[in-house]
Design a protein around this motif. Structure first.
Motif, short mmCIF file in Angstrom:
data_model
loop_
_atom_site.label_atom_id
_atom_site.label_comp_id
_atom_site.label_asym_id
_atom_site.label_seq_id
_atom_site.Cartn_x
_atom_site.Cartn_y
_atom_site.Cartn_z
N ARG A 1 -26.99 38.75 27.83
CA ARG A 1 -27.96 39.06 29.34
C ARG A 1 -29.08 40.15 28.75
NH1 ARG A 1 -22.66 39.82 31.20
NH2 ARG A 1 -23.46 42.80 31.31
N GLU A 2 -28.83 40.40 27.21
CA GLU A 2 -29.76 41.66 26.98
C GLU A 2 -30.99 40.55 26.46
OE1 GLU A 2 -27.00 45.83 26.80
OE2 GLU A 2 -27.76 44.38 24.72
N THR A 3 -30.53 40.04 25.66
CA THR A 3 -31.57 38.69 24.86
C THR A 3 -31.83 37.91 25.56
OG1 THR A 3 -29.56 37.58 23.87
CG2 THR A 3 -30.48 40.11 22.81
N HIS A 4 -31.23 37.90 26.49
CA HIS A 4 -31.79 36.07 27.01
C HIS A 4 -33.04 35.89 27.68
CE1 HIS A 4 -32.12 32.50 29.55
NE2 HIS A 4 -30.27 31.89 28.71
N PRO A 5 -33.99 35.08 26.94
CA PRO A 5 -36.05 34.63 27.61
C PRO A 5 -35.97 34.79 29.18
CG PRO A 5 -35.07 33.66 25.81
CD PRO A 5 -33.92 33.63 26.43
N ASP A 6 -35.04 34.43 29.69
CA ASP A 6 -35.58 34.59 31.21
C ASP A 6 -35.41 35.59 31.15
OD1 ASP A 6 -35.59 31.76 30.55
OD2 ASP A 6 -33.20 31.36 31.71
N THR A 7 -34.67 36.28 30.70
CA THR A 7 -34.30 37.81 31.49
C THR A 7 -35.24 38.97 30.42
OG1 THR A 7 -32.57 38.25 30.19
CG2 THR A 7 -31.81 37.50 32.82
N GLY A 8 -36.66 38.25 30.11
CA GLY A 8 -37.33 39.53 28.74
C GLY A 8 -36.93 39.73 27.76
N GLY A 9 -35.44 39.85 27.57
CA GLY A 9 -35.03 39.39 25.41
C GLY A 9 -35.94 38.58 24.64
N ARG A 10 -35.62 37.70 23.61
CA ARG A 10 -35.95 37.29 22.31
C ARG A 10 -35.53 36.13 22.12
NH1 ARG A 10 -37.81 41.90 18.58
NH2 ARG A 10 -36.78 40.43 17.25
N ALA A 11 -35.59 35.09 22.15
CA ALA A 11 -34.99 34.07 22.25
C ALA A 11 -34.12 33.85 19.98
CB ALA A 11 -36.38 32.76 21.53
N ASP A 12 -35.37 34.70 19.12
CA ASP A 12 -34.11 34.63 18.18
C ASP A 12 -33.04 35.41 17.99
OD1 ASP A 12 -36.25 36.51 18.14
OD2 ASP A 12 -35.90 37.60 16.29
N GLU A 13 -33.59 37.31 18.74
CA GLU A 13 -31.85 37.67 18.71
C GLU A 13 -30.91 36.97 20.11
OE1 GLU A 13 -33.49 41.28 21.23
OE2 GLU A 13 -33.99 41.84 18.96
N PHE A 14 -31.39 35.99 20.90
CA PHE A 14 -30.43 35.30 21.35
C PHE A 14 -29.38 34.49 20.91
CE2 PHE A 14 -29.38 32.06 24.52
CZ PHE A 14 -28.62 32.39 25.37
N HIS A 15 -30.15 33.51 19.98
CA HIS A 15 -29.44 33.15 19.15
C HIS A 15 -28.51 33.59 17.96
CE1 HIS A 15 -31.91 29.89 20.54
NE2 HIS A 15 -33.02 29.59 19.54
N ALA A 16 -29.61 35.02 17.62
CA ALA A 16 -28.41 35.90 16.74
C ALA A 16 -26.56 35.60 17.34
CB ALA A 16 -29.20 36.79 16.32
N VAL A 17 -27.09 36.40 18.58
CA VAL A 17 -25.98 36.94 19.04
C VAL A 17 -25.13 35.36 19.55
CG1 VAL A 17 -24.50 37.04 21.66
CG2 VAL A 17 -26.83 38.17 20.36
N GLN A 18 -25.67 33.95 20.00
CA GLN A 18 -24.77 33.05 19.64
C GLN A 18 -23.98 32.56 18.22
OE1 GLN A 18 -27.53 30.99 21.36
NE2 GLN A 18 -26.57 29.72 23.29
N ALA A 19 -24.98 32.94 16.97
CA ALA A 19 -24.40 33.11 15.95
C ALA A 19 -22.91 34.02 15.78
CB ALA A 19 -25.15 32.84 15.53
N ALA A 20 -23.31 34.63 15.76
CA ALA A 20 -22.49 35.88 15.95
C ALA A 20 -21.24 35.46 16.39
CB ALA A 20 -23.06 38.17 16.30
N TRP A 21 -21.12 35.45 17.32
CA TRP A 21 -19.94 34.52 18.59
C TRP A 21 -19.30 33.77 17.66
CZ3 TRP A 21 -17.04 37.01 21.85
CH2 TRP A 21 -15.99 36.30 22.89
N ASP A 22 -20.06 32.62 17.53
CA ASP A 22 -19.79 31.86 16.55
C ASP A 22 -18.34 32.06 15.36
OD1 ASP A 22 -20.56 29.52 18.25
OD2 ASP A 22 -22.42 29.46 17.07
N LEU A 23 -18.74 33.14 15.33
CA LEU A 23 -18.46 33.68 13.87
C LEU A 23 -16.95 34.34 13.91
CD1 LEU A 23 -21.01 35.00 11.19
CD2 LEU A 23 -19.55 33.19 10.80
N ILE A 24 -16.92 34.92 15.19
CA ILE A 24 -16.34 35.92 15.36
C ILE A 24 -15.29 36.31 17.21
CG2 ILE A 24 -16.31 37.61 13.68
CD1 ILE A 24 -17.32 39.56 15.60
N GLY A 25 -15.84 34.89 17.97
CA GLY A 25 -15.55 35.19 19.62
C GLY A 25 -14.29 34.28 19.67
N THR A 26 -12.98 33.77 18.27
CA THR A 26 -11.92 33.34 18.52
C THR A 26 -11.29 34.41 17.47
OG1 THR A 26 -12.40 31.94 16.56
CG2 THR A 26 -12.85 30.68 19.22
#
Length: 324
Positions: free
Chosen positions: A36-61
């Motif tokens: 929510r904090e990093t999503h571009p539609d809510t004022g966040g930055r795309a690079d940070e949003f993608h970093a959050v997704q990549a982090a979850w891909d590594l340790i989300g399961t």
């Protein structure tokens, strides 16, 4: 242990803002909050949003997190390290002529300062161990990140072929420069020697090249670089131009263009025109695009051919001195 792309990279736990021993529910809530904090539609930055997704891909399961943690907590006899490695040649065709030691000065400075930071008597079997690097102050991590960037750029330059010549870690004497090192004041990395990372000569021209990793995206504003990773007052293109001019005076040659090379994805586009600095065409280049740029040249940068190429190479060979 898994080694991030750069000594400046945050761990997935740092990206999500949780401790490494957080339980799964805490991890999941942090992931949703950071999305929510990093999503571009809510004022966040795309690079940070993608970093959050990549982090979850590594340790989300649980399975993925276990794999990551097994690496993160690897035994000391199998350390992950940013120690320099011999580069494997991918092709048998002749490579560019190369002189100097790319990244050597930065690595030496890192070694001196990381031992000073660790303290007298500290046992640093491998100062490049990823665990040591990631716990060191940012200023030291920047030094190592720049060394790795210089080595990666030099490897790309080498693949250009025999028509090209490269000099690495070239010392330059600037008018009014009194010697010594001034951390953060020169705009091309922390505690940087007054040097050019790479000087590249080929049919497309003579280029002064800086390899940088600021650990954050950069972009152009009125021909100069800006970004969160830069310290206040840094002017990378202006500094590179000043050093290129100093080399030109010393060697009696004309530098065709200026290139600042950043990691893949660290700028809005693969190649960005940065206008002219001190009469030299300049560009911001993501590293994968560098060989193409050096082969075709930069708009406004004069090519060099025939006898002139030989004469410029001879003058540079006579004038170039390397950082010790």
């Amino acid at each position: 242990m898994l080694v991030p792309d750069s000594p400046l990279s945050d761990s997935p736990y740092e990206v999500l803002g949780v401790p490494a021993d957080a339980d799964h529910d805490t991890l999941r809530r942090a992931h949703r909050r950071r999305l929510r904090e990093t999503h571009p539609d809510t004022g966040g930055r795309a690079d940070e949003f993608h970093a959050v997704q990549a982090a979850w891909d590594l340790i989300g399961t649980p399975e993925g997190r276990a794999r990551y943690d097994r690496g993160r907590l690897a035994h000391a006899d199998e350390p992950a390290s940013w120690a320099p490695r011999a580069r494997e040649r991918r092709e048998t065709r002749p490579q560019a002529r190369s002189y100097g030691h790319p990244g050597g000065w930065m690595r030496q400075r890192y070694l001196e300062l990381v031992r000073e930071w660790a303290g007298r008597g500290a046992d640093l079997d491998d100062p490049f161990d990823a665990r040591i690097v990631q716990s060191a102050p940012r200023e030291l991590r920047l030094l190592l990140a720049d060394a790795i960037a210089e080595e990666a750029t030099a490897a790309q330059i080498a693949e250009l072929g025999i028509a090209y010549t490269a000099w690495h870690d070239v010392i330059v004497e600037q008018r009014g420069f009194s010697g010594g090192f001034a951390p953060g004041e020169d705009g091309l990395g922390p505690a940087s020697a007054t040097k050019l990372d790479h000087v590249v000569l080929g049919p497309s021209g003579l280029f002064a090249v800086a390899s940088q990793d600021w650990g954050a995206p950069v972009k152009l504003k009125r021909g100069e670089l800006i970004g969160e990773g830069l310290t206040h007052g840094e002017t990378p293109f202006a500094t590179l131009a000043q050093r290129a001019k100093a080399l030109g005076r010393a060697a009696r040659v004309r530098v065709s263009g200026l290139l600042i090379v950043v990691p893949d994805g660290a700028s809005p586009e693969g190649v960005l025109d940065a206008g002219k600095h001190r009469g030299m065409a300049a560009a911001l280049v993501q590293r994968p695009r560098l060989p193409h740029v050096l082969r075709i040249g930069v708009l406004g940068a004069p090519a060099i051919g025939g006898q002139e190429l030989f004469e410029v190479r001879t003058r540079l060979q006579e004038a170039v001195r390397f950082v010790e």
